[in-house]
Design an enzyme around this catalytic site. Structure first.
Site, mmCIF file in Angstrom:
data_model
loop_
_atom_site.group_PDB
_atom_site.id
_atom_site.type_symbol
_atom_site.label_atom_id
_atom_site.label_comp_id
_atom_site.label_asym_id
_atom_site.label_seq_id
_atom_site.Cartn_x
_atom_site.Cartn_y
_atom_site.Cartn_z
ATOM 1 N N LYS A 22 0.268 3.232 10.239
ATOM 2 C CA LYS A 22 1.726 3.118 10.328
ATOM 3 C C LYS A 22 2.304 4.369 10.976
ATOM 4 O O LYS A 22 3.166 4.292 11.857
ATOM 5 C CB LYS A 22 2.323 2.935 8.931
ATOM 6 C CG LYS A 22 3.845 3.009 8.918
ATOM 7 C CD LYS A 22 4.426 2.927 7.519
ATOM 8 C CE LYS A 22 4.177 4.192 6.721
ATOM 9 N NZ LYS A 22 5.067 4.334 5.553
ATOM 10 N N SER A 23 1.831 5.531 10.526
ATOM 11 C CA SER A 23 2.383 6.793 11.035
ATOM 12 C C SER A 23 2.188 6.906 12.536
ATOM 13 O O SER A 23 3.082 7.328 13.265
ATOM 14 C CB SER A 23 1.701 7.970 10.353
ATOM 15 O OG SER A 23 1.915 7.904 8.973
ATOM 16 N N ARG A 27 5.215 6.379 15.595
ATOM 17 C CA ARG A 27 5.408 7.539 16.471
ATOM 18 C C ARG A 27 5.111 7.182 17.918
ATOM 19 O O ARG A 27 5.861 7.524 18.835
ATOM 20 C CB ARG A 27 4.498 8.693 16.038
ATOM 21 C CG ARG A 27 5.009 9.481 14.817
ATOM 22 C CD ARG A 27 3.920 10.440 14.366
ATOM 23 N NE ARG A 27 4.264 11.325 13.274
ATOM 24 C CZ ARG A 27 4.330 10.988 11.994
ATOM 25 N NH1 ARG A 27 4.139 9.722 11.638
ATOM 26 N NH2 ARG A 27 4.597 11.891 11.059
ATOM 27 N N ASP A 49 7.329 -2.472 8.702
ATOM 28 C CA ASP A 49 7.882 -1.199 9.170
ATOM 29 C C ASP A 49 7.787 -1.065 10.690
ATOM 30 O O ASP A 49 8.681 -0.513 11.336
ATOM 31 C CB ASP A 49 7.161 -0.011 8.502
ATOM 32 C CG ASP A 49 7.738 0.277 7.114
ATOM 33 O OD1 ASP A 49 8.531 -0.561 6.622
ATOM 34 O OD2 ASP A 49 7.399 1.326 6.545
ATOM 35 N N ASN A 93 13.354 -0.601 5.027
ATOM 36 C CA ASN A 93 13.003 0.568 4.219
ATOM 37 C C ASN A 93 11.980 1.413 4.975
ATOM 38 O O ASN A 93 11.112 2.050 4.378
ATOM 39 C CB ASN A 93 12.446 0.117 2.860
ATOM 40 C CG ASN A 93 12.531 1.230 1.814
ATOM 41 O OD1 ASN A 93 13.077 2.302 2.074
ATOM 42 N ND2 ASN A 93 11.964 0.986 0.644
ATOM 43 N N GLY A 95 11.059 4.401 6.623
ATOM 44 C CA GLY A 95 11.366 5.814 6.846
ATOM 45 C C GLY A 95 10.828 6.305 8.177
ATOM 46 O O GLY A 95 11.465 7.108 8.864
ATOM 47 N N SER A 170 11.117 16.178 2.804
ATOM 48 C CA SER A 170 10.322 15.200 3.555
ATOM 49 C C SER A 170 9.928 15.837 4.876
ATOM 50 O O SER A 170 10.771 16.391 5.587
ATOM 51 C CB SER A 170 11.134 13.933 3.816
ATOM 52 O OG SER A 170 10.481 13.137 4.791
ATOM 53 N N SER A 198 3.484 18.115 3.113
ATOM 54 C CA SER A 198 2.810 17.063 3.898
ATOM 55 C C SER A 198 2.443 17.543 5.306
ATOM 56 O O SER A 198 2.638 16.821 6.281
ATOM 57 C CB SER A 198 3.703 15.819 4.005
ATOM 58 O OG SER A 198 4.253 15.452 2.767
ATOM 59 N N ASP A 317 0.536 10.254 0.107
ATOM 60 C CA ASP A 317 0.418 8.801 -0.018
ATOM 61 C C ASP A 317 -0.914 8.403 -0.658
ATOM 62 O O ASP A 317 -0.957 7.626 -1.615
ATOM 63 C CB ASP A 317 0.563 8.124 1.352
ATOM 64 C CG ASP A 317 2.027 8.094 1.791
ATOM 65 O OD1 ASP A 317 2.885 8.517 0.990
ATOM 66 O OD2 ASP A 317 2.295 7.667 2.923
ATOM 67 N N LYS A 344 10.286 8.423 -2.082
ATOM 68 C CA LYS A 344 9.614 7.442 -1.226
ATOM 69 C C LYS A 344 10.183 6.043 -1.486
ATOM 70 O O LYS A 344 11.301 5.913 -1.966
ATOM 71 C CB LYS A 344 8.107 7.506 -1.473
ATOM 72 C CG LYS A 344 7.476 8.864 -1.084
ATOM 73 C CD LYS A 344 7.469 9.077 0.421
ATOM 74 C CE LYS A 344 7.032 10.489 0.804
ATOM 75 N NZ LYS A 344 5.611 10.657 0.948
ATOM 76 N N GLU A 345 9.392 5.023 -1.180
ATOM 77 C CA GLU A 345 9.869 3.644 -1.287
ATOM 78 C C GLU A 345 10.532 3.393 -2.641
ATOM 79 O O GLU A 345 11.433 2.582 -2.778
ATOM 80 C CB GLU A 345 8.709 2.673 -1.080
ATOM 81 C CG GLU A 345 8.362 2.415 0.378
ATOM 82 C CD GLU A 345 7.569 3.538 1.042
ATOM 83 O OE1 GLU A 345 7.503 4.661 0.488
ATOM 84 O OE2 GLU A 345 7.029 3.288 2.139
ATOM 85 N N HIS A 389 4.795 -1.095 -1.362
ATOM 86 C CA HIS A 389 3.462 -1.564 -0.972
ATOM 87 C C HIS A 389 2.341 -0.797 -1.647
ATOM 88 O O HIS A 389 1.332 -1.361 -2.054
ATOM 89 C CB HIS A 389 3.337 -1.469 0.544
ATOM 90 C CG HIS A 389 3.628 -0.095 1.105
ATOM 91 N ND1 HIS A 389 2.871 0.485 2.082
ATOM 92 C CD2 HIS A 389 4.578 0.838 0.807
ATOM 93 C CE1 HIS A 389 3.356 1.677 2.382
ATOM 94 N NE2 HIS A 389 4.394 1.915 1.611
ATOM 95 N N ARG A 390 2.513 0.506 -1.786
ATOM 96 C CA ARG A 390 1.398 1.302 -2.343
ATOM 97 C C ARG A 390 1.201 1.048 -3.838
ATOM 98 O O ARG A 390 0.087 1.148 -4.348
ATOM 99 C CB ARG A 390 1.578 2.789 -2.065
ATOM 100 C CG ARG A 390 1.611 3.075 -0.589
ATOM 101 C CD ARG A 390 1.189 4.476 -0.196
ATOM 102 N NE ARG A 390 1.421 4.632 1.223
ATOM 103 C CZ ARG A 390 0.674 4.082 2.186
ATOM 104 N NH1 ARG A 390 -0.397 3.386 1.869
ATOM 105 N NH2 ARG A 390 0.976 4.230 3.459
ATOM 106 N N LYS A 415 4.801 -4.369 4.132
ATOM 107 C CA LYS A 415 5.397 -3.183 4.742
ATOM 108 C C LYS A 415 4.401 -2.478 5.665
ATOM 109 O O LYS A 415 4.766 -2.025 6.747
ATOM 110 C CB LYS A 415 5.863 -2.228 3.644
ATOM 111 C CG LYS A 415 6.674 -1.049 4.142
ATOM 112 C CD LYS A 415 7.271 -0.287 2.964
ATOM 113 C CE LYS A 415 8.458 0.539 3.406
ATOM 114 N NZ LYS A 415 8.105 1.748 4.143
#
Ligand code: DC
Length: 650
Positions: A22-23, A27, A49, A93, A95, A170, A198, A317, A344-345, A389-390, A415
């Site tokens: 996802k990240s 990006r 997402d 949602n 981010g 964040s 992070s 995460d 987070k979520e 989701h997590r 997500k």
């Protein structure tokens, strides 16, 4: 509320192809959009997402195309700020879409409105807005100051200089600034205020920016210089790595459930910080191996995972996965430096603590820590997932403790990982159930018991539970049509099965439940939904390793619809009457074949017509007619099927 019931699992082994990160996906999409030239993106993540980002880019005038149903996309870069100067964007949602787009749009000289789901409007963005305002951006928080929704208006952007941004809430705020600043065309220095959290996510950002032609100088993690005159240029083709956070569930599954479980799509060369989850697992004693593009995890050589006390700031995460892995450790475990979970979520610290307690764990929730002590035995529970989701993916691992678990709202995995539960089912091995349904006096009890004994599996004679309810009711003076009273009686039924005997409290009722009166009573109480519901979980609790043979008419349809083998065991009414006759004679009891025949015919008709759990052969059940077969033959037939399907060795 939708839910998914996961059965207790025996273990996990196999290979999983990971969905795209996802990240990286979001990006790369943004960088490709801002670039000069076209970018071919391969293996993009397909998820909510990413869809939010794709929709937003299209609304902002970026053309992109998907190659059929594949995960390959072509993005036509706009080579600078977005051409569409007025838009309203809804970003759910996500981010990873909201924050970077906020920065890019603030520097695009248009008028934009940005909003998301209610939870998105509770997730902070003030530090990013403050940084952008330092640059001259005109941003209004239309709800609460510091939170979305946002209203952006054209403004004169100051060129160059120093801009400061907080890094301790964040890391996405810094990521957003970094990716957007090349739009100004002048050298800008970012100073990070507070300890940057992070950090590996910033490393992903810098790595991807450099692939698109912009090299950022950094001094430690406190100062970043985005060069002047830099602009994004498409590198041509970009491959999206598998998602390292998603990998964590499968690696944990291997470490908990025996393994080995291999994930493909990330490996030693990954640019994602979450691959370091594998190192954390190794510290717990799991056996980890790695290639360029794969990671594999297996359980410790012997014993449970080791208890841990770890600072997990670098893998926020994947750290959630460790919170659930703590249920399988040999002592209390502490997760530290995870305050970012709160924004987070959902508030993941609170959510994780609440749901782990449902499983029986003892949990201390600190401001930025979580301490988890596993219970002696995991408790089956319905897990709430908070649209996170997590949470859903993490708690699927509970099933590997041989404990069934219900996941509420399982679709929240869309997500980031729409196929998660299918992939999980691909590696997790459920405790096998052989369900033997069939009419009265078909001999299914004898066959089932002997199959269970031959396999060394557990055995459930579900009919005896209904008989016990009827007997207990009669003894307690409860009428056999008083549904409410029977329901609560069934819920608290003090029945035990031990040494081939059946007990009600301290009474041996093995013979008492076999009388005609108990049979008649059982068939009366068995039609009452309150009774059936009260016995539902009790029956499912019989499912434990190495396997279960469950006998009774709704075993394959209602109680264990996912049974690995379903048998419909029947015999002609004449054969059944004959068997019953012989049994009664052996016991020296009066018997009349004509009466028995009539009795069975009536019972069959009643059972088949019954509204609740009627007697029926399921389409996926194997028919076993024992009219002309001995018990030995019937048992051998079932055992062959069990072994033929690989459910037991032999
Ligand atoms: O299999 P049995 O004769 O011991 O069953 C006793 C009664 O309970 C009979 O009326 C069928 C009913 N029963 C049921 O409704 N559902 C089951 N799973 C098992 C038995």
């Amino acid at each position: 509320m939708e839910f998914l019931d996961l059965p207790p699992m025996l273990g996990a082994a196999g290979t999983v192809r990971l969905p795209g990160s996802k990240s990286i996906s979001n990006r790369v999409l943004l960088l490709a959009a801002l670039s000069e030239g076209e970018t071919d993106i391969r293996d993009l993540l397909s998820s909510d997402d990413v869809d939010r980002m794709l929709d937003a880019l299209r609304a902002l005038g970026v053309a992109w195309q998907r190659d059929g149903d594949s995960l390959n996309y072509r993005v036509v870069g706009v080579g600078g700020p977005f051409p569409v100067k007025s838009a309203e964007l809804f970003l759910g949602n996500a981010g990873t879409a909201f924050r970077p787009l906020t920065a890019a749009l603030a520097l695009s000289g248009g008028e934009y409105r940005m909003s998301g789901v209610p939870r998105m409007h509770e997730r902070p963005i003030g530090d990013l807005v403050d940084a952008l305002r330092q640059l001259g951006a005109d941003i209004t928080c239309t709800g609460n100051e510091g939170f979305p929704p946002l209203h952006l208006k054209p403004a004169t952007i100051r060129s160059g200089g120093v801009v400061s941004v907080r890094g301790d809430v964040s890391s996405q705020f810094l990521t957003a600034l970094l990716m957007a600043l090349p739009l100004t065309g002048v050298e800008t220095t970012i100073e990070v205020v507070g300890e940057l959290i992070s950090k590996p996510y910033i490393a992903i950002t810098l790595e991807l920016m450099s692939r698109f032609g912009v090299r950022v100088e950094r001094e430690g993690w406190a100062r970043f210089v985005v060069p002047g005159g830099a602009s994004y240029r498409s590198p041509g083709t970009v491959y999206v790595e598998g998602d390292a956070s998603s990998a964590s569930y499968f690696l944990a599954a291997g470490a908990i459930g025996g393994g080995p479980v291999r994930v493909e799509g990330v490996g030693r060369d990954s640019i994602q910080g979450d691959v370091r989850f594998a190192e954390a697992l190794r510290q717990l004693g799991a056996r980890i191996s790695m290639g360029d593009n794969w990671i594999e995890a297996a359980a410790p050589e012997e014993g449970r995972l080791r208890a841990f006390d770890l600072d997990l700031n670098h893998i926020p995460d994947a750290a959630m996965t460790l919170a659930v892995a703590a249920l399988f450790a040999d002592g209390p475990c502490t997760l530290r430096n995870i305050a970012s979970w709160r924004v987070k979520e959902t508030d993941r610290l609170a959510a994780m603590a609440t749901e782990l307690r449902k499983i029986g764990a003892e949990v201390d929730e600190g401001a930025d820590t979580l301490r988890v002590s596993a219970p002696a035995k995991l408790v089956p529970a319905a897990i709430d997932t908070y649209d996170d989701h997590r949470m859903a993916m993490c708690f699927s691992l509970v099933s590997l403790g041989g404990c069934r678990v219900r996941i509420n709202d399982p679709k929240c995995v869309n997500k980031t990982f729409p196929g998660y539960f299918a992939s999980f089912a691909g590696v997790a091995r459920p405790v096998p159930v052989v369900a033997i349904d069939g009419p009265s006096a078909s001999g299914k009890g004898t066959v089932a018991e002997r199959v269970a004994a031959a396999l060394g599996w557990n055995y459930l004679d579900s009919g005896s539970l209904y008989r016990l309810v009827a007997l207990a009711a009669t003894r307690a003076g409860v009428k056999l049509d008083d549904e409410a009273a029977l329901g609560s009686l069934a819920a608290g039924l003090p029945a035990r099965f031990a040494g081939g005997r059946v007990w009600l409290d301290d009474d041996d009722v093995t013979d008492a439940i076999r009388t005609e009166a108990s049979s008649a009573g059982a068939s009366q109480v068995a039609v009452l939904p309150a009774v059936r519901n009260a016995l539902f979980d009790r029956q499912r609790d019989y499912r434990s390793g190495p396997g279960l043979v469950a006998e009774g008419r709704d075993m394959g349809s209602v109680i264990f619809p996912d049974a690995a083998l379903k048998i419909f065991l029947t015999a002609s009414v004449e054969a059944r009457a004959d068997r019953r006759y012989k049994q009664l004679m052996e016991k020296g009891l009066p018997a009349n074949i004509e009466n028995l025949l009539q009795d069975l015919r009536q019972r069959d008709a009643r059972d088949a017509a019954r509204a609740v759990a009627p007697l029926q052969k399921l389409p996926d059940a194997v028919l076993l007619d024992t009219s002309d077969r001995s018990v030995d033959e019937a048992v051998a037939f079932v055992l062959d099927l069990v072994r033929g399907r690989g459910l037991a060795a032999g």
